[in-house]
Design a protein around this motif. Structure first.
Motif, PDB file in Angstrom:
ATOM      1  N   THR A 166       0.816  -1.212   0.000  1.00 51.84           N
ATOM      2  CA  THR A 166       0.000   0.000   0.000  1.00 51.84           C
ATOM      3  C   THR A 166       0.850   1.263   0.000  1.00 51.84           C
ATOM      4  N   ASP A 167       2.044   1.198   0.579  1.00 52.09           N
ATOM      5  CA  ASP A 167       2.935   2.361   0.516  1.00 52.09           C
ATOM      6  C   ASP A 167       3.373   2.634  -0.917  1.00 52.09           C
ATOM      7  N   VAL A 168       3.650   1.565  -1.665  1.00 53.36           N
ATOM      8  CA  VAL A 168       3.981   1.725  -3.080  1.00 53.36           C
ATOM      9  C   VAL A 168       2.779   2.269  -3.842  1.00 53.36           C
ATOM     10  N   ALA A 169       1.606   1.685  -3.571  1.00 52.98           N
ATOM     11  CA  ALA A 169       0.386   2.112  -4.264  1.00 52.98           C
ATOM     12  C   ALA A 169       0.072   3.572  -3.997  1.00 52.98           C
ATOM     13  N   ALA A 170       0.372   4.041  -2.784  1.00 55.24           N
ATOM     14  CA  ALA A 170       0.060   5.425  -2.419  1.00 55.24           C
ATOM     15  C   ALA A 170       0.862   6.443  -3.227  1.00 55.24           C
ATOM     16  N   MET A 171       1.927   6.007  -3.872  1.00 54.57           N
ATOM     17  CA  MET A 171       2.693   6.882  -4.754  1.00 54.57           C
ATOM     18  C   MET A 171       2.160   6.843  -6.185  1.00 54.57           C
ATOM     19  N   GLY A 172       1.120   6.023  -6.408  1.00 51.78           N
ATOM     20  CA  GLY A 172       0.589   5.867  -7.756  1.00 51.78           C
ATOM     21  C   GLY A 172       1.369   4.876  -8.585  1.00 51.78           C
ATOM     22  N   ALA A 173       2.133   4.008  -7.914  1.00 54.44           N
ATOM     23  CA  ALA A 173       2.986   3.049  -8.614  1.00 54.44           C
ATOM     24  C   ALA A 173       2.411   1.642  -8.539  1.00 54.44           C
ATOM     25  N   ARG A 174       2.849   0.792  -9.450  1.00 55.14           N
ATOM     26  CA  ARG A 174       2.485  -0.623  -9.447  1.00 55.14           C
ATOM     27  C   ARG A 174       3.579  -1.402  -8.733  1.00 55.14           C
ATOM     28  N   PRO A 175       3.258  -2.139  -7.660  1.00 54.39           N
ATOM     29  CA  PRO A 175       4.282  -2.911  -6.949  1.00 54.39           C
ATOM     30  C   PRO A 175       4.894  -3.977  -7.854  1.00 54.39           C
ATOM     31  N   THR A 176       6.221  -4.122  -7.755  1.00 55.84           N
ATOM     32  CA  THR A 176       6.904  -5.082  -8.617  1.00 55.84           C
ATOM     33  C   THR A 176       7.688  -6.135  -7.847  1.00 55.84           C
ATOM     34  N   ALA A 177       8.275  -5.774  -6.695  1.00 48.70           N
ATOM     35  CA  ALA A 177       9.159  -6.721  -6.017  1.00 48.70           C
ATOM     36  C   ALA A 177       9.299  -6.367  -4.541  1.00 48.70           C
ATOM     37  N   LEU A 178       9.612  -7.404  -3.743  1.00 49.81           N
ATOM     38  CA  LEU A 178       9.913  -7.234  -2.325  1.00 49.81           C
ATOM     39  C   LEU A 178      11.247  -7.895  -2.010  1.00 49.81           C
ATOM     40  N   THR A 179      11.972  -7.335  -1.051  1.00 52.11           N
ATOM     41  CA  THR A 179      13.029  -8.076  -0.364  1.00 52.11           C
ATOM     42  C   THR A 179      12.591  -8.214   1.085  1.00 52.11           C
ATOM     43  N   VAL A 180      12.906  -9.360   1.682  1.00 49.09           N
ATOM     44  CA  VAL A 180      12.417  -9.677   3.026  1.00 49.09           C
ATOM     45  C   VAL A 180      13.579 -10.132   3.901  1.00 49.09           C
ATOM     46  N   ALA A 181      13.775  -9.447   5.013  1.00 45.16           N
ATOM     47  CA  ALA A 181      14.786  -9.831   5.994  1.00 45.16           C
ATOM     48  C   ALA A 181      14.075 -10.257   7.279  1.00 45.16           C
ATOM     49  N   ILE A 182      14.465 -11.399   7.806  1.00 45.64           N
ATOM     50  CA  ILE A 182      13.850 -11.917   9.026  1.00 45.64           C
ATOM     51  C   ILE A 182      14.938 -12.203  10.054  1.00 45.64           C
ATOM     52  N   ALA A 183      14.772 -11.655  11.247  1.00 37.81           N
ATOM     53  CA  ALA A 183      15.617 -11.988  12.388  1.00 37.81           C
ATOM     54  C   ALA A 183      14.757 -12.796  13.349  1.00 37.81           C
ATOM     55  N   ALA A 184      15.220 -14.001  13.710  1.00 38.41           N
ATOM     56  CA  ALA A 184      14.377 -14.917  14.482  1.00 38.41           C
ATOM     57  C   ALA A 184      15.186 -15.644  15.542  1.00 38.41           C
ATOM     58  N   PRO A 185      14.537 -16.008  16.649  1.00 42.34           N
ATOM     59  CA  PRO A 185      15.213 -16.822  17.662  1.00 42.34           C
ATOM     60  C   PRO A 185      15.618 -18.168  17.083  1.00 42.34           C
ATOM     61  N   PRO A 186      16.824 -18.672  17.356  1.00 43.52           N
ATOM     62  CA  PRO A 186      17.243 -19.971  16.824  1.00 43.52           C
ATOM     63  C   PRO A 186      16.309 -21.116  17.222  1.00 43.52           C
ATOM     64  N   ALA A 187      15.587 -20.979  18.358  1.00 45.55           N
ATOM     65  CA  ALA A 187      14.680 -22.034  18.811  1.00 45.55           C
ATOM     66  C   ALA A 187      13.330 -22.007  18.108  1.00 45.55           C
ATOM     67  N   LEU A 188      13.121 -21.026  17.228  1.00 43.05           N
ATOM     68  CA  LEU A 188      11.844 -20.928  16.522  1.00 43.05           C
ATOM     69  C   LEU A 188      11.727 -22.045  15.488  1.00 43.05           C
ATOM     70  N   GLY A 189      10.541 -22.595  15.332  1.00 42.37           N
ATOM     71  CA  GLY A 189      10.348 -23.659  14.353  1.00 42.37           C
ATOM     72  C   GLY A 189      10.488 -23.161  12.931  1.00 42.37           C
ATOM     73  N   VAL A 190      11.108 -23.974  12.088  1.00 39.60           N
ATOM     74  CA  VAL A 190      11.244 -23.624  10.677  1.00 39.60           C
ATOM     75  C   VAL A 190       9.872 -23.482  10.029  1.00 39.60           C
ATOM     76  N   ASP A 191       8.886 -24.209  10.554  1.00 35.64           N
ATOM     77  CA  ASP A 191       7.547 -24.121   9.990  1.00 35.64           C
ATOM     78  C   ASP A 191       6.965 -22.720  10.106  1.00 35.64           C
ATOM     79  N   VAL A 192       7.448 -21.937  11.076  1.00 38.45           N
ATOM     80  CA  VAL A 192       6.993 -20.549  11.185  1.00 38.45           C
ATOM     81  C   VAL A 192       7.470 -19.753   9.973  1.00 38.45           C
ATOM     82  N   LEU A 193       8.726 -19.922   9.598  1.00 40.71           N
ATOM     83  CA  LEU A 193       9.247 -19.207   8.424  1.00 40.71           C
ATOM     84  C   LEU A 193       8.577 -19.697   7.147  1.00 40.71           C
ATOM     85  N   GLU A 194       8.291 -20.990   7.083  1.00 41.67           N
ATOM     86  CA  GLU A 194       7.588 -21.508   5.905  1.00 41.67           C
ATOM     87  C   GLU A 194       6.191 -20.903   5.807  1.00 41.67           C
TER      88      GLU A 194
END
Length: 335
Positions: A88-116
């Protein structure tokens, strides 16, 4: 699902047990790179097409605690919301969204299924809200608290960006999207989704979902009118922004940037005017259009632009700019 700062889901492998490479090998196949990616994940950086010669870029952060609770949100919903709030931030500029980059910082004890689950939510959120857009890269790191950071890119397709500073006296003030529903869902979770000690509770939250599915979904997995950003730009919108902190608080940002006042029509805001103005996280779009211009669907007129730099009015009377502030909370929240 346990708290993101404690243990993983029962019976699943953890991030710490598998290590970064094997975690990514499970997560990346759940994502798509999208139509704009000339080179997706796998190298040190992605390559994204920018036919316009320019691109819109924005970033947002979701932190366990102030922004979400795993006792209330499923991993899928987290991924969906992480996509929606940036699109929506991209859309608010009148632009068409094209791509995302995603960075995740997570506890090592977190299940991989959460990231999936987060990856699945990202993929499906993009497919519904911004067809053709995809995830082209990111990063994975360790942290005591689950944190999701998304950077979104958009294509202006030859148009000028729609800024907050373009509103002029006489313009029509219009809004696309729901008003106050996310705030209602959050209020219900706070009122009925916590145990006796005040901690978020999975079972109680599920009961709230069962009774109020639409309102809870509006908070945890919003479906904002992303495509309306381009529609507004093509229709000649003079100013626009994403309504993430509350209609009144965000409207004042247009008023301040444009050096004008905004006067809301109470009758156009619905039955609960205060919640419509104060409720945050609906992620609708607020725009201004020239006088006499046809306001395109799904936008609805909700007021007009008036004289008086930075003024915020309701039926001609001054109104407080209630809404969400990450350092002081939502002044309109109940429960």
């Amino acid at each position: 699902m346990e708290d993101a700062r404690s243990g993983p889901a029962a019976g699943g492998a953890t991030i710490g047990e598998l290590g970064e490479d094997r975690v990514l090998a499970r997560v990346l196949p759940r994502l798509v790179s999208g139509d704009a990616a000339l080179l997706g994940p796998g190298d040190d950086a992605a390559v994204i097409a920018a036919p316009d010669g320019r691109f819109v870029v924005t970033t947002d952060l979701m932190v366990h605690g102030p922004d979400f609770r795993l006792a209330w949100s499923t991993p899928y919903e987290l991924g969906w919301k992480a996509a929606a709030t940036n699109l929506t931030d991209v859309a608010a500029m009148g632009a068409r969204p094209t791509a995302l980059t995603v960075a995740i910082a997570a506890p090592p004890a977190l299940g991989v299924d959460v990231l999936e689950g987060i990856a699945d939510g990202l993929r499906e959120g993009l497919a519904e809200l911004a067809p053709g857009a995809g995830v082209v890269g990111g990063d994975l790191s360790a942290s005591a608290v689950l944190t999701i950071a998304v950077t979104a890119f958009g294509d202006l397709e030859g148009r000028a960006p729609v800024l907050r500073s373009g509103a002029r006296v006489g313009d029509v003030l219009a809004h696309a999207g729901v008003r106050g529903e996310a705030a209602r869902g959050l209020a219900l979770l706070f009122a009925e989704g916590r145990d006796a000690s005040g901690e978020p509770d999975v079972a109680l939250a599920q009961a709230v979902r069962d009774r109020h599915p639409a309102l809870v979904s509006a908070q945890l997995a919003p479906r904002p009118p992303v495509a309306a950003g381009v529609i507004a730009a093509v229709a000649g919108a003079t100013a626009m922004l994403d309504v993430s902190d509350g209609l009144a608080r965000d409207a004042r940002r247009i008023a301040a940037a444009s050096g004008v006042g905004l006067d809301f029509d109470a009758a156009a805001l619905g039955d609960d005017v205060r919640l419509a103005l104060a409720g945050a996280e609906d992620h609708g779009l607020l725009a201004t259009f020239p006088p006499g211009a046809a306001v395109p669907a799904p936008f609805e007129p909700v007021g007009r632009v008036v004289d008086g730099p930075g003024r915020l009015l309701l039926d001609g009377e001054p109104v407080e700019a209630l809404g969400w502030d990450p350092y002081s909370g939502w002044d309109g929240r109940t429960g």
